[in-house]
Design an enzyme around this catalytic site. Structure first.
Site, PDB file in Angstrom:
ATOM      1  CG  ASP A  55      -1.865   1.067   1.350  1.00  0.00           C
ATOM      2  OD1 ASP A  55      -1.810   1.991   0.523  1.00  0.00           O
ATOM      3  OD2 ASP A  55      -2.719   0.996   2.261  1.00  0.00           O
ATOM      4  N   GLY A  77      -2.092   4.722  -6.553  1.00  0.00           N
ATOM      5  CA  GLY A  77      -3.112   5.579  -5.938  1.00  0.00           C
ATOM      6  C   GLY A  77      -4.420   5.509  -6.707  1.00  0.00           C
ATOM      7  CE1 TYR A 139      -6.640  10.850 -10.137  1.00  0.00           C
ATOM      8  CE2 TYR A 139      -7.750  12.184 -11.789  1.00  0.00           C
ATOM      9  CZ  TYR A 139      -6.783  11.264 -11.453  1.00  0.00           C
ATOM     10  OH  TYR A 139      -5.963  10.744 -12.419  1.00  0.00           O
TER      11      TYR A 139
HETATM   12  C1  15L Z   1      -7.701  10.731 -15.620  1.00  0.00           C
HETATM   13  O1  15L Z   1      -6.925  11.314 -14.880  1.00  0.00           O
HETATM   14  C2  15L Z   1      -8.245   9.398 -15.242  1.00  0.00           C
HETATM   15  O2  15L Z   1      -7.326   8.627 -14.523  1.00  0.00           O
HETATM   16  C3  15L Z   1      -8.755   8.623 -16.446  1.00  0.00           C
HETATM   17  O3  15L Z   1      -9.553   7.553 -15.985  1.00  0.00           O
HETATM   18  C4  15L Z   1      -9.551   9.511 -17.414  1.00  0.00           C
HETATM   19  O4  15L Z   1     -10.733   9.948 -16.814  1.00  0.00           O
HETATM   20  C5  15L Z   1      -8.693  10.682 -17.833  1.00  0.00           C
HETATM   21  O5  15L Z   1      -8.195  11.376 -16.720  1.00  0.00           O
HETATM   22  C6  15L Z   1      -9.452  11.687 -18.715  1.00  0.00           C
HETATM   23  O6  15L Z   1      -9.613  12.836 -18.306  1.00  0.00           O
HETATM   24  O7  15L Z   1      -9.844  11.304 -19.818  1.00  0.00           O
END
Ligand code: 15L
Length: 265
Positions: A55, A77, A139
């Site tokens: 982890d 992550g 995120y």
């Molecule tokens: C990201 O950061 C994600 O990890 C991925 O799953 C997509 O959503 C991508 O961005 C995106 O914006 O297309």
């Protein structure tokens, strides 16, 4: 001096889609690849690599896995919007553990950042990497935190890092937004190779996108690192799906993330 390919490279998030792709490519040229993830590696671990389940929020485990590493590719992550309680250990504590391990071992960090650091900029606006961030989610905030960790750890401790603001890393673009945000897997890998092999990176930020005609992103550290993009989403323009019915998704660069409910728990 050329990068010594017997030196240790650690890849976190190795069991994910991008992780598995990178693992398979890395072992072709590097003799000491250590893969790690919170979940088991699906299928067979590529020959030439070692897998350790761990982890990233566990400081001792990260320190032990990164012992004597030359480069840490941090793709671990959470990779989408989740509750803050979920993001905190995986993406905030995790990234602190990675940079601490890099500092201890004199390693370089290559960080999988994201376009969701700038998701609330409107579509069509051309962005440079040094323009203000505009996150669209917890995120996205966590990815800005990772970039800021790289900045502090370079200025304070000389830890080098490359932050790739990945757009949409997929075999092919699937929708209209991807025509601007697509990053082909070969272009991703060539960014990783240069990020590993460049004599110096200092603190660098890259747009993780191919040479797309419809790009919204320019002026990053690609030239300094010797990165050349080979692909362009335009060849898929007739195949992708059209716009959604959601005005928020369509207005902003981060797309669907901009309309997601961002909750604490
Ligand atoms: C990201 O950061 C994600 O990890 C991925 O799953 C997509 O959503 C991508 O961005 C995106 O914006 O297309």
């Amino acid at each position: 001096m050329a990068f010594d390919k017997t030196r240790k490279i650690v890849l976190t998030g190795a069991s994910g889609n991008l992780g598995r792709f990178l693992a398979g490519e890395l072992v072709k040229n590097h003799g000491n690849v250590v893969l790690t993830d919170l979940v088991d590696y699906p299928g067979t671990v590529p020959v030439g690599a070692t897998f350790i389940r761990a982890d990233v929020a566990d400081a001792d485990a990260v320190m032990s896995i990164c012992e004597e590493a030359a480069v840490i590719l941090h793709f671990g992550g959470i990779s989408t919007e989740k509750t803050f309680e979920t993001i905190l250990p995986a993406n905030i504590v995790g990234v602190v553990n990675i940079f601490e391990a890099a500092r201890k071992n004199g390693a370089r960090v290559v960080f999988a950042s994201s376009n969701h650091t700038i998701g609330f900029h409107e579509r069509g606006r051309m962005l440079d990497t040094d323009m203000p961030t505009r996150p669209d989610s917890f995120y996205g905030i966590s990815k800005i935190f990772g970039e800021n960790m790289g900045s502090v750890y370079f200025d304070k401790h000389g830890v080098e890092s490359v932050h790739i603001r990945i757009g949409s890393a997929l075999p092919e673009p699937l929708d209209e937004r991807h025509l601007s945000t697509w990053l082909s897997l070969p272009d991703l890998f060539s960014m990783i190779v240069r990020s590993i092999e460049a004599e110096r990176t200092d603190f660098a930020t890259l747009w993780g996108a191919s040479a797309n005609t419809r790009t919204w992103w320019r002026n990053d550290d690609s030239e300094r690192l010797g990165i050349v993009r080979a692909d362009n989403s335009e060849i898929f323009a007739d195949k992708v799906s059209g716009p959604t019915n959601d005005p928020i998704t369509e207005k902003f660069q981060g797309g669907i993330f901009c309309g997601m409910d961002t909750v604490i728990r």
